[in-house]
Scaffold this motif. Sequence first.
Motif, mmCIF file in Angstrom:
data_model
loop_
_atom_site.group_PDB
_atom_site.id
_atom_site.type_symbol
_atom_site.label_atom_id
_atom_site.label_comp_id
_atom_site.label_asym_id
_atom_site.label_seq_id
_atom_site.Cartn_x
_atom_site.Cartn_y
_atom_site.Cartn_z
ATOM 1 N N VAL A 126 -3.807 12.350 4.616
ATOM 2 C CA VAL A 126 -3.960 11.030 4.075
ATOM 3 C C VAL A 126 -3.844 11.189 2.515
ATOM 4 O O VAL A 126 -4.714 12.066 1.976
ATOM 5 N N SER A 127 -3.292 10.709 1.810
ATOM 6 C CA SER A 127 -3.239 10.646 0.326
ATOM 7 C C SER A 127 -2.912 9.184 -0.238
ATOM 8 O O SER A 127 -2.136 8.538 0.400
ATOM 9 N N PRO A 128 -3.328 9.116 -1.168
ATOM 10 C CA PRO A 128 -3.352 7.594 -1.792
ATOM 11 C C PRO A 128 -2.018 7.295 -2.150
ATOM 12 O O PRO A 128 -1.751 5.904 -2.307
ATOM 13 N N ASN A 129 -0.821 8.233 -2.094
ATOM 14 C CA ASN A 129 0.479 7.801 -2.379
ATOM 15 C C ASN A 129 1.314 8.914 -1.945
ATOM 16 O O ASN A 129 0.629 9.961 -1.509
ATOM 17 N N PRO A 130 2.537 8.686 -1.572
ATOM 18 C CA PRO A 130 3.282 9.616 -0.982
ATOM 19 C C PRO A 130 3.904 11.217 -1.522
ATOM 20 O O PRO A 130 4.305 11.943 -1.226
ATOM 21 N N PHE A 131 3.382 11.018 -3.185
ATOM 22 C CA PHE A 131 3.926 11.871 -3.946
ATOM 23 C C PHE A 131 2.786 13.125 -4.124
ATOM 24 O O PHE A 131 1.800 13.032 -4.503
ATOM 25 N N TRP A 132 3.327 14.325 -3.542
ATOM 26 C CA TRP A 132 2.533 15.516 -3.840
ATOM 27 C C TRP A 132 3.262 16.530 -4.620
ATOM 28 O O TRP A 132 4.574 16.426 -4.614
ATOM 29 N N LEU A 133 2.421 17.382 -5.129
ATOM 30 C CA LEU A 133 3.038 18.599 -5.840
ATOM 31 C C LEU A 133 3.460 19.275 -4.850
ATOM 32 O O LEU A 133 2.671 19.894 -3.712
ATOM 33 N N GLY B 128 -0.427 11.981 -5.693
ATOM 34 C CA GLY B 128 -1.473 11.536 -4.367
ATOM 35 C C GLY B 128 -1.856 12.880 -3.644
ATOM 36 O O GLY B 128 -2.961 12.882 -2.925
ATOM 37 N N GLY B 129 -1.027 14.159 -3.794
ATOM 38 C CA GLY B 129 -1.512 15.175 -3.295
ATOM 39 C C GLY B 129 -1.022 16.478 -3.823
ATOM 40 O O GLY B 129 0.071 16.370 -4.553
ATOM 41 N N ALA B 130 -1.333 17.613 -3.260
ATOM 42 C CA ALA B 130 -0.891 18.741 -3.735
ATOM 43 C C ALA B 130 -1.022 20.047 -2.861
ATOM 44 O O ALA B 130 -1.880 20.021 -2.288
ATOM 45 N N SER C 35 0.923 -1.244 -0.098
ATOM 46 C CA SER C 35 0.016 -0.043 -0.066
ATOM 47 C C SER C 35 0.860 1.165 0.105
ATOM 48 O O SER C 35 1.737 1.326 0.962
ATOM 49 N N LEU C 36 0.553 2.151 -0.973
ATOM 50 C CA LEU C 36 1.419 3.330 -1.018
ATOM 51 C C LEU C 36 0.908 4.595 -0.011
ATOM 52 O O LEU C 36 1.196 5.932 -0.267
ATOM 53 N N VAL C 37 -0.410 4.169 0.381
ATOM 54 C CA VAL C 37 -1.098 5.162 1.082
ATOM 55 C C VAL C 37 -0.105 6.067 2.232
ATOM 56 O O VAL C 37 0.689 5.370 3.049
ATOM 57 N N SER C 38 -0.079 7.242 2.226
ATOM 58 C CA SER C 38 0.673 8.008 3.167
ATOM 59 C C SER C 38 -0.029 8.736 4.129
ATOM 60 O O SER C 38 -1.294 9.264 3.724
ATOM 61 N N ASN C 39 0.292 9.016 5.296
ATOM 62 C CA ASN C 39 -0.390 9.890 6.074
ATOM 63 C C ASN C 39 0.510 10.715 6.887
ATOM 64 O O ASN C 39 1.782 10.458 7.507
ATOM 65 N N THR C 40 0.372 12.270 6.640
ATOM 66 C CA THR C 40 1.763 12.954 7.164
ATOM 67 C C THR C 40 0.666 13.831 8.339
ATOM 68 O O THR C 40 -0.075 15.038 7.736
ATOM 69 N N GLY C 41 0.966 13.693 9.452
ATOM 70 C CA GLY C 41 0.109 14.477 10.450
ATOM 71 C C GLY C 41 -1.200 14.547 10.226
ATOM 72 O O GLY C 41 -1.892 15.611 10.398
ATOM 73 N N GLY C 42 -1.779 13.480 9.514
ATOM 74 C CA GLY C 42 -3.316 13.360 9.753
ATOM 75 C C GLY C 42 -3.825 13.764 8.065
ATOM 76 O O GLY C 42 -5.044 13.551 7.746
#
Lengths: 441, 453
Positions: A24-31, A52-54, A15-22
């Motif tokens: 949550v994104s489907p993967n750890p790659f954010w813009l 996964g996030g931006a 699972s690539l799901v990532s949680n950074t301080g609450g």
Amino acid sequence: MVEPSNGTKKNVSPSLVSNTGGIVSPNPFWLASAPPANSGGQVQRAFDAGWGGAVWKTLGQPIQNVSSRFGGMHAKGVRGVGFNNIELITDRPLETNFREIYDTKKKYPKHAVIVSLMVETREEWKDIIKRSIDTGADGLELNFGCPHGMCERGMGSAVGQEPKVNQEITSWAVEYSSIPVLVKLTPNVSDIRPHGMAAKRGGAHGVSLINTIKSIIGVDIDSFAIEPRVQNLGTNGGYCGQAVRPIALHMCASLAREEGFGLPISGIGGVCNWRDAVEFILLGSSSVQVCTEVMLRGYRIVEDMNEGLTQYMRDHGFATIDEMVGKAVPNYSEWGDLDLNYETIAKIDPDKCIGCNLCMTACHDGAHQCIHPASTKPGWDGKSRVPVVDESECVGCNLCQIVCPVSGCITMEEVPNGFAPATWNQHVETGAQLRPKKGAH
Amino acid sequence: MTESHTPRDPATPRAPLSADRAESIFTDYKPALTRDQAITEANRCLFCTDAPCVQACPTHIDIPQFIRKIATGNDEGSARTIFSSNILGMTCARVCPVEVLCVGDCVYNDKGEPPIQIGKLQRYATDLAFEKGTQFFEAGPDTGKSVGLVGAGPASLAAAHRLRRLGHRVTIYEKRRVVGGLNTTGVAPHKLRADASLEEVDWVLAIGGIDVRTGVSIGTDLSFEELEKRHDAVFVGAGLGADTLLDAPGSQLANIEGAVAWIERMKLEKLDVSGFQHCVVVGGGNTALDVVREARTLGIPKVTLLYRGHEAGMSGYEHEWESAKVQGVGAAWRLQPIGFEADVGAGKSVAGVKCVRLDETKKAIPGTEHVVPCDLVLLAIGQSTLGSLLASLPGVALEKGRVVTDEQGRTGRRGLFAGGDCRNGGKEVVNAVAEGDTAALAIDAYLKGNSHG
């Protein structure tokens, strides 16, 4: 995540799901908060490509930008190994940004949208935070990092360089926010730790680092202009791109191992591919943010990032990102705790050596003069160009291996020397015996 | 076509390759890239958007993406990108005329710098996947529909694999006892030997559920009507027929043979050419250019390409002809064979090709008749089409023997699709793969009731 398309083999995927301080994104790659995350259209295309996030381009009082804005550092034929910019925060109306954030969250409820903010007064923070939360965003990122244009107005890195101000504004944000607050730190400090701790004391849920490094990307040696030039003037900008990664990794790791810190980290700085991301995660990041490589090659780079990270996790037996986070942090030690009796020497594989002698020159001019011409070897055949390592003098510095153009040709091999491990600290404290120095003639 | 009320379908097992095949002396003419070389080359790729190389590839492999994955060490992902678009990507990496496809369109050409070696990088990624035996795909959930495919060459293999991914049941009917079509029996062995082709076929079949019935000739062993009765849709990827031969005096003499038939013997059998001194290859296409090189490599001292037009007018690729010349192949331009001379002894074997010179308009110039002496003649002047197989079927149109279809491979007959050489008249492996894959998607739409078929 690369969703298996119809008929694609469905291996049991980590699972690539990532949680950074609450958050949550489907993967750890954010813009990262930057030009690639400037508008709804862009962010939505990025999500379609697999991000996964931006973190939205920083909102505040819309500014006026200069032309031009970006500078590239090109090294030995490769363009843009380093990059800098003198662009400021968003220049679009706040209402437009908020509406697009709202639309994006509606369309992509599972993706993480974080709103980056930079304003001055407590009232302004209160107002902009409320409006940000109303968009349905997943988190806030306080931009205490921008090293140009905004800091002169008392914002950006001007805040990030003053732990007290950092802590105070963070505490306002946390007070007004019902969603997680990340503090984005500036690397333009001598030691990152007090600044991370200030964010923690302010109540932040996590930190993002690094923002860009104060820089001059180059000088036009014919016109004497500073790049990037605005007419014939230039100013210091924020340095980023793959060349800054070692600095970012160090700061990330410094906080990750700092006693009493313990906040989640979103790692930023020179992430170009899945390998870079793995390094950040192993040094304590729960997510990574990318800007420069997207600016240079587009959102589509994320396909390889998701796929490569998945394969890496499968190869190393990681089922979740959380299992990976910080795995290399315990291996980051103080110099004084390194074993001075541990010894390696260089070995050259004669079958792989192409005879360029770069290692010899590097060793002679830049290290300890222990690699010698092939002709010095007893019984030299008159042809071989494979240099000879004087193992009794080799200090195991790695320079020859670093300069060697053939992978796997020079290996650094451990040699047992009979000495028990002894660090400098042990030597000072208990008189632990050190092996004789090599190469110190 | 034979009418058959009780279908025979006497499927016989696949035949193993013989160990002493003539082709076994051939080695790769281009060495594989080392890891260092692959990564250096991959890092040169600009990762173009809307890349010309992708447009040039009939299967539209996402070339920049697979190359970037090599650069980052995501080798498996790289192979997945290739195979997702082209399940025969291993073969295509070796046999594609990249000079006139992807590599020829690389933007570096416009910059005056060497283009990216896309074929070699594709080989690097696909070879690694083959070494590891990685399987990237599995069959989709069973749809209960069944598709029959005629021929076990690249078009049918690509179609069959895609159909399995989509969950349809698949049966391939192959008249030979070896599978792989021209990949096994026709590709120049310095690019791909038959054993590698069969290895790839097995790799494709590893998705499971593809029933391959070898030794079954449609129209002879099994009628077309029966085939259509058995299956919900039929794909014809039957390729081309036998070599076109010259109807000229002396054409029955020994040692006059069609090039495709000779190549097949070379690839599958022990072929003794030790007695031959001079081989004349008639033709100017890529089969002719393959066969001149093969004849030289097998040790025939003198090999001459004999062509009706001039050098620049050959349909064969220039880069292939340049390589042939390096191997010492000679040429005779603007000659039209008009007959064959028998040897003076027994009078049963060929001893020369009687030719006449042609002018600019390819008209014979009177008085220029002469004999080119030789002891082996290989005719590479085209192949017959297999259109006759379908000629009697209502709704199927033929044009110059080729099966007429729309862009999706649909013939005018409901549930009947076609692709590959029998449709395009004889193109590259990659075209056959593309047409098979496209037709499979059309078949899927048809079987799901979304298309008229």
